[in-house]
Design a protein around this motif. Structure first.
Motif, PDB file in Angstrom:
ATOM      1  N   THR A 292       0.826  -1.205   0.000  1.00 25.08           N
ATOM      2  CA  THR A 292       0.000   0.000   0.000  1.00 25.08           C
ATOM      3  C   THR A 292       0.860   1.255   0.000  1.00 25.08           C
ATOM      4  O   THR A 292       0.375   2.346  -0.285  1.00 25.08           O
ATOM      5  CB  THR A 292      -0.922   0.024   1.236  1.00 25.08           C
ATOM      6  N   GLN A 293       2.148   1.127   0.330  1.00 26.43           N
ATOM      7  CA  GLN A 293       3.086   2.244   0.330  1.00 26.43           C
ATOM      8  C   GLN A 293       3.844   2.256  -0.997  1.00 26.43           C
ATOM      9  O   GLN A 293       4.606   1.348  -1.293  1.00 26.43           O
ATOM     10  CB  GLN A 293       4.083   2.115   1.493  1.00 26.43           C
ATOM     11  N   LEU A 294       3.624   3.289  -1.794  1.00 26.33           N
ATOM     12  CA  LEU A 294       4.203   3.332  -3.128  1.00 26.33           C
ATOM     13  C   LEU A 294       5.647   3.801  -3.114  1.00 26.33           C
ATOM     14  O   LEU A 294       6.051   4.616  -2.279  1.00 26.33           O
ATOM     15  CB  LEU A 294       3.394   4.270  -4.027  1.00 26.33           C
ATOM     16  N   ARG A 295       6.418   3.293  -4.066  1.00 20.73           N
ATOM     17  CA  ARG A 295       7.755   3.830  -4.326  1.00 20.73           C
ATOM     18  C   ARG A 295       7.621   5.008  -5.296  1.00 20.73           C
ATOM     19  O   ARG A 295       6.691   5.082  -6.085  1.00 20.73           O
ATOM     20  CB  ARG A 295       8.647   2.752  -4.968  1.00 20.73           C
ATOM     21  N   HIS A 296       8.601   5.912  -5.257  1.00 25.92           N
ATOM     22  CA  HIS A 296       8.683   7.019  -6.236  1.00 25.92           C
ATOM     23  C   HIS A 296       7.381   7.829  -6.291  1.00 25.92           C
ATOM     24  O   HIS A 296       6.928   8.221  -7.365  1.00 25.92           O
ATOM     25  CB  HIS A 296       9.009   6.494  -7.637  1.00 25.92           C
ATOM     26  N   GLU A 297       6.777   8.105  -5.151  1.00 26.55           N
ATOM     27  CA  GLU A 297       5.492   8.812  -5.147  1.00 26.55           C
ATOM     28  C   GLU A 297       5.583  10.176  -5.826  1.00 26.55           C
ATOM     29  O   GLU A 297       4.609  10.629  -6.437  1.00 26.55           O
ATOM     30  CB  GLU A 297       4.990   8.971  -3.712  1.00 26.55           C
ATOM     31  N   ASN A 298       6.742  10.826  -5.735  1.00 24.22           N
ATOM     32  CA  ASN A 298       6.877  12.156  -6.320  1.00 24.22           C
ATOM     33  C   ASN A 298       6.891  12.134  -7.848  1.00 24.22           C
ATOM     34  O   ASN A 298       6.878  13.183  -8.484  1.00 24.22           O
ATOM     35  CB  ASN A 298       8.149  12.850  -5.798  1.00 24.22           C
ATOM     36  N   ARG A 299       6.909  10.947  -8.447  1.00 24.20           N
ATOM     37  CA  ARG A 299       6.895  10.847  -9.902  1.00 24.20           C
ATOM     38  C   ARG A 299       5.548  10.379 -10.441  1.00 24.20           C
ATOM     39  O   ARG A 299       5.425  10.077 -11.634  1.00 24.20           O
ATOM     40  CB  ARG A 299       7.996   9.886 -10.370  1.00 24.20           C
ATOM     41  N   LEU A 300       4.566  10.338  -9.599  1.00 24.05           N
ATOM     42  CA  LEU A 300       3.250   9.896 -10.052  1.00 24.05           C
ATOM     43  C   LEU A 300       2.684  10.802 -11.140  1.00 24.05           C
ATOM     44  O   LEU A 300       1.894  10.355 -11.979  1.00 24.05           O
ATOM     45  CB  LEU A 300       2.281   9.841  -8.868  1.00 24.05           C
ATOM     46  N   TRP A 301       3.071  12.066 -11.153  1.00 26.13           N
ATOM     47  CA  TRP A 301       2.550  12.979 -12.166  1.00 26.13           C
ATOM     48  C   TRP A 301       2.962  12.558 -13.579  1.00 26.13           C
ATOM     49  O   TRP A 301       2.228  12.830 -14.547  1.00 26.13           O
ATOM     50  CB  TRP A 301       3.026  14.413 -11.886  1.00 26.13           C
ATOM     51  N   LEU A 302       4.115  11.875 -13.696  1.00 24.82           N
ATOM     52  CA  LEU A 302       4.526  11.382 -15.010  1.00 24.82           C
ATOM     53  C   LEU A 302       3.553  10.310 -15.511  1.00 24.82           C
ATOM     54  O   LEU A 302       3.186  10.287 -16.690  1.00 24.82           O
ATOM     55  CB  LEU A 302       5.948  10.814 -14.941  1.00 24.82           C
ATOM     56  N   LEU A 303       3.147   9.438 -14.613  1.00 25.99           N
ATOM     57  CA  LEU A 303       2.182   8.408 -14.976  1.00 25.99           C
ATOM     58  C   LEU A 303       0.829   9.032 -15.306  1.00 25.99           C
ATOM     59  O   LEU A 303       0.155   8.608 -16.253  1.00 25.99           O
ATOM     60  CB  LEU A 303       2.040   7.416 -13.818  1.00 25.99           C
ATOM     61  N   GLY A 304       0.449  10.054 -14.546  1.00 23.95           N
ATOM     62  CA  GLY A 304      -0.794  10.760 -14.849  1.00 23.95           C
ATOM     63  C   GLY A 304      -0.768  11.392 -16.224  1.00 23.95           C
ATOM     64  O   GLY A 304      -1.762  11.361 -16.966  1.00 23.95           O
ATOM     65  N   SER A 305       0.386  11.942 -16.613  1.00 22.04           N
ATOM     66  CA  SER A 305       0.519  12.557 -17.935  1.00 22.04           C
ATOM     67  C   SER A 305       0.381  11.523 -19.039  1.00 22.04           C
ATOM     68  O   SER A 305      -0.335  11.728 -20.024  1.00 22.04           O
ATOM     69  CB  SER A 305       1.887  13.258 -18.048  1.00 22.04           C
TER      70      SER A 305
END
Length: 250
Positions: A128-141
């Motif tokens: 439930t704890q994600l790695r690289h959370e600060n890069r989630l915006w790349l996946l959203g894009s």
């Protein structure tokens, strides 16, 4: 009246698959509408979006009841996805339908290869704890671009990447993917509707059928072992790609 009943039953089948895989049912609905009902690619995508939007919203509510979606992570996915889905959908409605169909087949083939590769990669158990959370915006894009172009994106693109690159469990990934998909699906549907790429007479009964059945799929998703769920998702992608490839060659 018989046509409406048929669309409701079809929507029930698509809704079950959407709940099972956390994708809203759009990925399988698009090739079926193109192959069986001879809709061009943009019309198939727009009509599928009409079915998908209420299904995504209901599935998200069901997933959130069982595994609460982290708001911060969801927003990092939603914001870039929403704006890029809007921009790319404006481009997609102007493309040649046959080019769109070929591009969609290519998109499915990439997804098939990626998901098959996932079955054999060695990776840590999902969390439930994600790695690289600060890069989630790349996946959203990325999800926003594919959603705007092809009418699918949130579950199809985000789910495997969340499990492989971000270390989420399959169920957590599908919940986040549904949160990501809801706003971008809405704005993409509006764009397709404004350009007359939605068959309302077909899409509304499909949506009703999907709403009646999507909870079954969500229930099955939580009951099945994670490896079985991933295997079914891979097989599901292969079938969708084969259906559209048949249409392209016809």
């Amino acid at each position: 009246m018989l046509d409406i009943a048929m669309y409701v039953v079809l929507g029930m089948a698509m809704g079950t698959l959407g709940g099972l895989f956390g994708i809203g049912g759009g990925l399988v609905t698009i090739p079926i509408l193109g192959v069986l009902f001879n809709l061009d690619q943009q019309l198939a995508q727009g009509t599928a979006l009409l079915m998908v939007l209420p299904n995504v919203l209901l599935a998200l509510w069901r997933y959130n009841q069982r595994n609460r979606v982290a708001l911060r992570n969801a927003l990092m996915l939603i914001v870039p996805s929403f704006f890029l889905a809007w921009l790319t959908s404006l481009f997609a409605v102007r493309l040649d339908p046959q080019i769109m169909r070929v591009a969609f087949v290519g998109f499915l083939l990439v997804l098939v290869l990626f998901n098959l590769g996932q079955m054999y990669w060695q990776k840590a158990p999902g969390s439930t704890q994600l790695r690289h959370e600060n890069r989630l915006w790349l996946l959203g894009s990325l999800s926003g671009i594919t959603g705007g172009l092809f009418g699918v994106g949130g579950g199809v693109v985000a789910t495997p990447l969340l499990t492989s690159l971000f270390g989420a469990s399959q169920v957590v990934a599908q919940g986040l993917a549904l949160a990501l998909a809801a706003p971008s699906t809405g704005i993409t549907l509006i764009t397709y509707a404004v350009h007359d790429h939605v068959n309302w007479a077909m899409g509304i009964p499909l949506a009703v059928g999907g709403l009646l059945s999507i909870s079954w799929g969500v229930h099955m998703a939580h009951a099945l072992p994670e490896r079985v769920l991933r295997s079914l998702f891979c097989a599901f992608l292969v079938v969708c790609g084969a259906l559209l490839l048949f249409k392209v060659q016809a």
